[in-house]
Design a protein around this motif. Sequence first.
Motif, PDB file in Angstrom:
ATOM      1  N   PRO A 401       1.140   9.856   9.910  1.00 38.98           N
ATOM      2  CA  PRO A 401       1.512   8.606  10.595  1.00 38.98           C
ATOM      3  C   PRO A 401       1.849   7.494   9.619  1.00 38.98           C
ATOM      4  O   PRO A 401       2.750   6.668   9.880  1.00 38.98           O
ATOM      5  CB  PRO A 401       0.258   8.278  11.410  1.00 38.98           C
ATOM      6  N   GLU A 402       1.166   7.462   8.478  1.00 41.37           N
ATOM      7  CA  GLU A 402       1.403   6.387   7.505  1.00 41.37           C
ATOM      8  C   GLU A 402       2.799   6.505   6.887  1.00 41.37           C
ATOM      9  O   GLU A 402       3.504   5.491   6.730  1.00 41.37           O
ATOM     10  CB  GLU A 402       0.336   6.431   6.415  1.00 41.37           C
ATOM     11  N   LEU A 403       3.194   7.722   6.526  1.00 44.69           N
ATOM     12  CA  LEU A 403       4.537   7.904   5.956  1.00 44.69           C
ATOM     13  C   LEU A 403       5.613   7.525   6.960  1.00 44.69           C
ATOM     14  O   LEU A 403       6.604   6.864   6.620  1.00 44.69           O
ATOM     15  CB  LEU A 403       4.720   9.364   5.523  1.00 44.69           C
ATOM     16  N   THR A 404       5.429   7.962   8.193  1.00 39.36           N
ATOM     17  CA  THR A 404       6.424   7.657   9.228  1.00 39.36           C
ATOM     18  C   THR A 404       6.491   6.173   9.500  1.00 39.36           C
ATOM     19  O   THR A 404       7.590   5.589   9.607  1.00 39.36           O
ATOM     20  CB  THR A 404       6.093   8.427  10.516  1.00 39.36           C
ATOM     21  N   ALA A 405       5.347   5.527   9.609  1.00 39.74           N
ATOM     22  CA  ALA A 405       5.329   4.080   9.878  1.00 39.74           C
ATOM     23  C   ALA A 405       6.006   3.309   8.758  1.00 39.74           C
ATOM     24  O   ALA A 405       6.758   2.358   9.009  1.00 39.74           O
ATOM     25  CB  ALA A 405       3.894   3.612  10.070  1.00 39.74           C
ATOM     26  N   ALA A 406       5.760   3.717   7.511  1.00 39.60           N
ATOM     27  CA  ALA A 406       6.383   3.023   6.383  1.00 39.60           C
ATOM     28  C   ALA A 406       7.898   3.167   6.417  1.00 39.60           C
ATOM     29  O   ALA A 406       8.634   2.208   6.142  1.00 39.60           O
ATOM     30  CB  ALA A 406       5.821   3.561   5.074  1.00 39.60           C
ATOM     31  N   TYR A 407       8.369   4.367   6.766  1.00 38.40           N
ATOM     32  CA  TYR A 407       9.822   4.566   6.841  1.00 38.40           C
ATOM     33  C   TYR A 407      10.438   3.770   7.991  1.00 38.40           C
ATOM     34  O   TYR A 407      11.444   3.079   7.827  1.00 38.40           O
ATOM     35  CB  TYR A 407      10.125   6.055   7.009  1.00 38.40           C
ATOM     36  N   LEU A 408       9.820   3.848   9.169  1.00 39.91           N
ATOM     37  CA  LEU A 408      10.390   3.169  10.322  1.00 39.91           C
ATOM     38  C   LEU A 408      10.301   1.646  10.215  1.00 39.91           C
ATOM     39  O   LEU A 408      11.104   0.929  10.818  1.00 39.91           O
ATOM     40  CB  LEU A 408       9.692   3.628  11.607  1.00 39.91           C
ATOM     41  N   ALA A 409       9.384   1.156   9.392  1.00 34.79           N
ATOM     42  CA  ALA A 409       9.249  -0.293   9.232  1.00 34.79           C
ATOM     43  C   ALA A 409      10.504  -0.909   8.641  1.00 34.79           C
ATOM     44  O   ALA A 409      10.817  -2.080   8.896  1.00 34.79           O
ATOM     45  CB  ALA A 409       8.044  -0.609   8.332  1.00 34.79           C
ATOM     46  N   SER A 410      11.239  -0.122   7.882  1.00 36.21           N
ATOM     47  CA  SER A 410      12.469  -0.653   7.277  1.00 36.21           C
ATOM     48  C   SER A 410      13.557  -0.921   8.296  1.00 36.21           C
ATOM     49  O   SER A 410      14.550  -1.575   7.999  1.00 36.21           O
ATOM     50  CB  SER A 410      12.983   0.318   6.201  1.00 36.21           C
ATOM     51  N   PHE A 411      13.378  -0.403   9.522  1.00 32.83           N
ATOM     52  CA  PHE A 411      14.365  -0.619  10.582  1.00 32.83           C
ATOM     53  C   PHE A 411      13.908  -1.669  11.592  1.00 32.83           C
ATOM     54  O   PHE A 411      14.601  -1.926  12.574  1.00 32.83           O
ATOM     55  CB  PHE A 411      14.647   0.699  11.323  1.00 32.83           C
ATOM     56  N   ALA A 412      12.733  -2.227  11.343  1.00 34.36           N
ATOM     57  CA  ALA A 412      12.224  -3.241  12.283  1.00 34.36           C
ATOM     58  C   ALA A 412      13.068  -4.490  12.215  1.00 34.36           C
ATOM     59  O   ALA A 412      13.565  -4.892  11.145  1.00 34.36           O
ATOM     60  CB  ALA A 412      10.764  -3.565  11.956  1.00 34.36           C
ATOM     61  N   ASP A 413      13.241  -5.154  13.366  1.00 36.15           N
ATOM     62  CA  ASP A 413      14.034  -6.395  13.400  1.00 36.15           C
ATOM     63  C   ASP A 413      13.307  -7.505  12.665  1.00 36.15           C
ATOM     64  O   ASP A 413      12.093  -7.615  12.690  1.00 36.15           O
ATOM     65  CB  ASP A 413      14.264  -6.804  14.858  1.00 36.15           C
TER      66      ASP A 413
END
Length: 413
Positions: A401-413
């Motif tokens: 979950p931590e790796l995924t959250a870190a990656y997806l955070a770069s697409f947050a508005d």
Amino acid sequence: MRRIAVVGAGQAGLQLALGLVAAGYQVTVVAARTPEQVRQGRVLSTQAMFGPALRIERAAGLNLWEERAPAVREVRGVLAAPPGVQALAFTMALDEPAQSVDQRIKFAAWLELLAERGGRVEYRTLDPAGLRELAERHELTVVAAGRGELAEVFARDRPRSPYDRPQRTLAGLYAHGVGSPDPAAEPRARMHAIPGAGELYLQPALTLSGPCSILLWGAVPGGPLDCFADRPAPGEQLDRIRAVLREFLPWEAELWGAAEPTDPGAALYGALTPTVRQPVARLGGGAGGECPALGIGDTLVVNDPLTGQGANSAARAAAHYLTAIVERGEAPFTADWMRQTFELFWQRHARHTVDFTRAMLELPEHLHAVFAAAAEHEQVARRLANTYAEPSDYAAWLATPELTAAYLASFAD
């Protein structure tokens, strides 16, 4: 000239044998069926070959159907929740096109090519005693016989095999006349997930009678999609497919009105328990004492077809083993060398296919976030698509979950 035997005539066995012949080895392949029997038989798989595996075939001169097989550059993903409703949809672009060639075409032609190039083919079946006798006559014996009796001579690797039963029951059909929701986007694969019930995968392919569509249900055992256990003939299977589609994926049902099976052998059924086995079988009992054999492909690593890794992993294993054998030179093919050869392949590739497939079967919460992000961001959808082609990327962004959250955070508005 060193003598090597290969038992089995599938993706891993034939590709390895052809590579060994090209490298100057004396190769004997033991195959259960002749080329004509393969062509006249039932379909063997719903194989989809991604870019890296196709590059291996291309480099070996084995891509005999590249100009005729549909080149799939996109996969349309749909989450149907509740059943019958498209809750989420996204398009995943592949960096390199994928292709699917009916293995009846491929394996029959590769058997003939092997004989033409100087390989020896024995058409017979082997039991464990016959395998031992074969191994005693060769410097190296590689078992590429899939999941049958001979796989049982390789001990199950319990720490790497968390399942003790199939996670999906499988039903596949090759068909002509299947429509497209977006003809301008063809050829395109389509993937549908129905939470709690299973998955449907549709892909363009090349079969004996030309271009076709392949459908594969992966049904949760005992669930509503698990309705093919009696293995109906292709025509009856098609009728059931239409009924299931009308209930669960009505937008797909509309596209199957004119469909028909490609041939009498077009239906496929099964259920696989994801399993990893120890790479070395000690056959023993002969004049030479313990006689080791090395496994490859589905003999050692069986993944659920959900992520399409079977043929791709087999192609990579054959390429890896070929390099290891050639680099061995004149040194003996010891059991230690066999274990080291497989372990290196496991670390570089196979473990990632096992982890990725397990995640897609179990769908932990952080993967739900990936699907939602894929529907909004083309880059996420593209990376997900190319993780199927290169499963080692799973460890970089999907494994926790931590790796995924870190990656997806770069697409947050």
